[in-house]
Design an enzyme around this catalytic site. Sequence first.
Site, PDB file in Angstrom:
ATOM      1  N   CYS A 244       0.695  -1.326   0.080  1.00 40.70           N
ATOM      2  CA  CYS A 244       0.045  -0.084   0.082  1.00 40.70           C
ATOM      3  C   CYS A 244       0.849   1.100  -0.009  1.00 40.70           C
ATOM      4  CB  CYS A 244      -1.250   0.014   0.976  1.00 40.70           C
ATOM      5  SG  CYS A 244      -0.200   0.144   2.671  1.00 40.70           S
ATOM      6  N   ALA A 245       0.379   2.402   0.268  1.00 39.80           N
ATOM      7  CA  ALA A 245       1.220   3.628   0.388  1.00 39.80           C
ATOM      8  C   ALA A 245       2.405   3.657   1.063  1.00 39.80           C
ATOM      9  CB  ALA A 245       0.333   4.819   0.594  1.00 39.80           C
TER      10      ALA A 245
END
Length: 364
Positions: free
Chosen positions: A97-98
């Site tokens: 994810c980020a």
Amino acid sequence: MQDRQKAQDYRALLLADTPLIDVRAPIEFEQGAMPGAINLPLMMDDERAAVGTCYKRQGADAALALGHRLVCGDIRQQRLEAWKAAYQRFPNGYLCCARGGQRSHIVQRWLQETGIDCPLIEGGYKALRQTAIQATWQLAQKPILLIGGCTGSGKTQLVRQQPNGVDLEGLARHRGSSFGRTLNPQLSQASFENKLAVELLKINARQTLKRWVLEDEGRTIGANHLPECLRERMAQAPIAVVEDPFALRLERLREEYFIRMHHDFTHAYGDEAGWQAYSEYLHHGLFAIRRRLGLQRFAELTDTLDRALAEQLSSGSTDGHMAWLVPLLNEYYDPMYRYQLEKKAANIVFRGTWQEVANWLKAQ
């Protein structure tokens, strides 16, 4: 699983083309992703926006609760099935994810509930992105040799033949000129930079690298611009210039822009729609430089292009295109490149035909 969980050597992950199950929203993925990543979002763009607004107004707990309400029931199950299928297809993959935060941990936990242990990237995409930026800066410090020459000199082909050659135009999915676009859309700037970094890492890892061989490019290749650290090094680099006969250059351009592009468009879209797309592609390339040509000259060359297309459509011959390509080279592309090269004359270390430059490179 445990070993892979601890193996957060980001360069090694990039070098291995490690599959990444990227659970960020589509808009984040489009803005920048790693090669080999597939986008299977935990939240779609509108869901992510709603959760972000909730976070700002009501705090983290409320935002998390909203996220679970938005991704539940059939939606949750559908996305879970997609993640399971991706992991079964890529059992050596990682969740991403980020920043390696809640989204990848939530997906990891949901997968664990089905009996699948999928590791995640600590630090997420941001950590991989930073690794790519650092790798490009470090590897750009190695010596560079540029291959120069006017349009149609076969520079890209020459670069591709070098074991230490980096095809910047191939990575950018664009050939640099106003006619340079391909059927594959260009990547975002960040994705282009990531892809370049991985290519540099791979080439550097498989040989004892003395220097890079790159095509002499401007700051931009289509919509993508070269990382400044690389561009600065290229501005100081020695240049080997290909000087092939004009007729040979014309034949290369005929093959690349009139024969191959026509084939690619018709193969992708069918005869009728492909021809229309091919025609629009050539017209767009000419239109893009209309101000530099002057509007009267642009109109004249457009008329010639129309006649050439009519001839190609009726007979299959591409000879008619020479009537607008030759003046375009003589009046625009060649003077422009020679002017740019003249400013770098002190950097030129060799001049010769394509074959002479190829032989010279082997001897270095």
